[in-house]
Design an enzyme around this catalytic site. Structure first.
Site, PDB file in Angstrom:
ATOM      1  N   ASN A 162     -47.151  90.098 -58.946  1.00  0.00           N
ATOM      2  CA  ASN A 162     -47.551  89.022 -59.915  1.00  0.00           C
ATOM      3  C   ASN A 162     -46.504  88.219 -60.232  1.00  0.00           C
ATOM      4  O   ASN A 162     -46.568  87.196 -60.881  1.00  0.00           O
ATOM      5  CB  ASN A 162     -48.301  89.525 -61.072  1.00  0.00           C
ATOM      6  CG  ASN A 162     -47.284  90.331 -61.998  1.00  0.00           C
ATOM      7  OD1 ASN A 162     -46.162  90.345 -61.897  1.00  0.00           O
ATOM      8  ND2 ASN A 162     -47.793  90.990 -63.239  1.00  0.00           N
TER       9      ASN A 162
ATOM     10  N   GLY B 202     -40.450  89.787 -60.723  1.00  0.00           N
ATOM     11  CA  GLY B 202     -40.132  89.832 -59.428  1.00  0.00           C
ATOM     12  C   GLY B 202     -39.951  88.208 -58.875  1.00  0.00           C
ATOM     13  O   GLY B 202     -40.308  87.102 -59.559  1.00  0.00           O
TER      14      GLY B 202
ATOM     15  N   ALA C 113     -44.225  98.200 -62.463  1.00  0.00           N
ATOM     16  CA  ALA C 113     -44.049  98.756 -63.743  1.00  0.00           C
ATOM     17  C   ALA C 113     -43.241  97.969 -64.616  1.00  0.00           C
ATOM     18  O   ALA C 113     -42.370  97.515 -64.033  1.00  0.00           O
ATOM     19  CB  ALA C 113     -43.757 100.260 -63.536  1.00  0.00           C
TER      20      ALA C 113
ATOM     21  N   TYR D 209     -42.059 104.727 -72.467  1.00  0.00           N
ATOM     22  CA  TYR D 209     -41.909 104.333 -71.182  1.00  0.00           C
ATOM     23  C   TYR D 209     -41.965 105.762 -70.345  1.00  0.00           C
ATOM     24  O   TYR D 209     -42.881 105.674 -69.470  1.00  0.00           O
ATOM     25  CB  TYR D 209     -40.527 103.592 -70.915  1.00  0.00           C
ATOM     26  CG  TYR D 209     -40.156 103.721 -69.480  1.00  0.00           C
ATOM     27  CD1 TYR D 209     -40.934 102.967 -68.546  1.00  0.00           C
ATOM     28  CD2 TYR D 209     -38.993 104.445 -68.933  1.00  0.00           C
ATOM     29  CE1 TYR D 209     -40.688 102.971 -67.160  1.00  0.00           C
ATOM     30  CE2 TYR D 209     -38.862 104.494 -67.633  1.00  0.00           C
ATOM     31  CZ  TYR D 209     -39.681 103.702 -66.607  1.00  0.00           C
ATOM     32  OH  TYR D 209     -39.285 103.806 -65.371  1.00  0.00           O
TER      33      TYR D 209
ATOM     34  N   PHE E 234     -23.870 101.506 -77.190  1.00  0.00           N
ATOM     35  CA  PHE E 234     -24.755 102.083 -78.253  1.00  0.00           C
ATOM     36  C   PHE E 234     -24.662 103.548 -78.530  1.00  0.00           C
ATOM     37  O   PHE E 234     -25.165 104.473 -77.833  1.00  0.00           O
ATOM     38  CB  PHE E 234     -26.308 102.017 -77.743  1.00  0.00           C
ATOM     39  CG  PHE E 234     -26.561 100.394 -77.430  1.00  0.00           C
ATOM     40  CD1 PHE E 234     -26.440  99.673 -78.523  1.00  0.00           C
ATOM     41  CD2 PHE E 234     -27.190 100.146 -76.324  1.00  0.00           C
ATOM     42  CE1 PHE E 234     -26.814  98.109 -78.174  1.00  0.00           C
ATOM     43  CE2 PHE E 234     -27.480  98.828 -76.029  1.00  0.00           C
ATOM     44  CZ  PHE E 234     -27.347  97.690 -76.919  1.00  0.00           C
TER      45      PHE E 234
END
Ligand code: UFG
Length: 326
Positions: free
Chosen positions: A32, A36, A79, A145, A212
């Site tokens: 879609n 990408g 995904a 996720y 982090f």
């Protein structure tokens, strides 16, 4: 074989398309183009714009293609994959990652396509005991996720049982690097993954980066991950596909290197090329301290071993980013 690659314009999908074409397969890409790029699709693959959550659009493409020749295999890469984003927006992750897989499986059932290769993740393991994950390790995700990928894995298992399908589920560890031609790599806005972020900082594309957390129970207090070159991952898909089709079986397989590196070690590796401006910050929500693959099953079943080291991964991403700086 005729392979339908859903998400084949994305990062791992586009590299897999290159490997499939090199191995002589016939490739149709559906994407879609949300993250990408059409230019990332290999010229020998046929491209269709379509969305994994839209049954109608998939149905139309697969119907048209199946009239020419039926598909042997579907590969799923379409995904959402960013852990912090999944915590902020779980709905997007459940819709795209779970509902999208269900839609794709419905299309496979309709067109009697019997084999699926599915991109899953080390995030299904959560905080693995001692940080080393075999495929038998407990699955207990600590972020949406990972939950959506685990839900999809289970759904694929049930569909396989109901409709006599085969699957190969690959649980990726931390994928990075770019194709040897430097034509494709991880190129998108607002990158969050540590290797591209570190390299962008080294190249001056970012002013500074934040590490982090430096109070984890690891060698230097920063999180440890298992980094694997995208072309090694892509090649495993060709092997996995050929294996499940030939043997008529299903498998769940880790794709990692058996080796962990801390965030500080990544920075040091990049600093062999350029200095990196970094600071320490708070822990990021949803981050396990350590995730390392046991890749024994991939070695045993597919005779797959990663060919590229951490320094190869970093050099390839660095060269790619220098080439595509603008
Ligand atoms: N990190 C930083 N600074 C940054 C970016 C990341 O310190 O600017 C740290 C993170 O906190 C983490 C480590 O680098 O400790 C790796 O983080 P990434 O965002 O690069 O990758 P994740 O481990 O969060 O997730 C990735 C993929 C998932 C996959 C997982 C498997 O995004 O799809 O690896 O280990 F599931």
């Amino acid at each position: 074989m005729k392979v339908c690659v859903v998400g084949g314009a994305g990062y791992i999908g586009s590299h897999t398309v290159y490997e499939l074409i090199e191995a002589g397969h016939d490739v149709i890409v559906i994407d879609n183009l949300s993250t990408g790029l059409k230019e990332a699709v290999h010229k020998k693959a046929l491209f269709y714009e379509g969305d994994i959550t839209d049954f109608g659009s998939l149905d139309k493409i697969v119907a048209g293609e199946s009239k020419k020749k039926s598909f042997d295999v579907v590969m799923h890469f379409a995904a959402k994959i960013v852990v912090p984003e999944s915590i902020k927006n779980p709905s997007l992750y459940y819709y795209n990652n779970v509902e999208g897989v269900r839609t794709l499986l419905d299309v496979m059932v309709k067109y009697n396509i019997k084999n699926i290769i599915f991109s899953s993740t080390a995030a299904v393991y959560g905080e693995a005991k001692d940080g080393i994950c075999t495929e038998e390790s407990e699955t207990k995700p600590i972020n949406p996720y990972g939950e959506t990928k685990l839900a999809s894995e289970k759904m694929i298992g049930w569909f396989a049982e109901a409709y006599d399908m085969n699957y190969c589920i690959f649980r990726y560890f931390n994928v990075a690097g770019a194709h040897k031609t430097l034509e494709i790599g991880l190129l998108r806005d607002n990158l969050t993954h540590v290797i591209p972020v570190t390299i962008q900082t080294a190249l001056g594309i970012r002013e500074k980066m934040t590490v982090f957390g430096n109070d984890y129970d690891t060698i230097d207090g920063t999180c440890v991950r298992d980094y694997i070159h995208v072309s090694d991952i892509a090649y495993a898909h060709v092997l996995g596909m050929e294996y499940i089709v030939k043997k008529n079986v299903s498998e769940i397989i880790n794709l990692g290197s058996n080796q962990g590196f801390s965030v500080k070690e990544i920075i040091h590796e990049v600093e062999k090329h350029y200095p990196v401006n970094y600071e320490y910050g708070a822990r990021r929500e949803g981050d396990p301290a350590k995730l390392i693959a046991s890749n024994e099953r991939a070695k045993k079943i597919l005779a797959w071993i990663p060919k590229r080291s951490l320094s190869d991964i970093i050099l390839s991403d660095l060269e790619f980013r220098k080439k595509h700086k603008n």
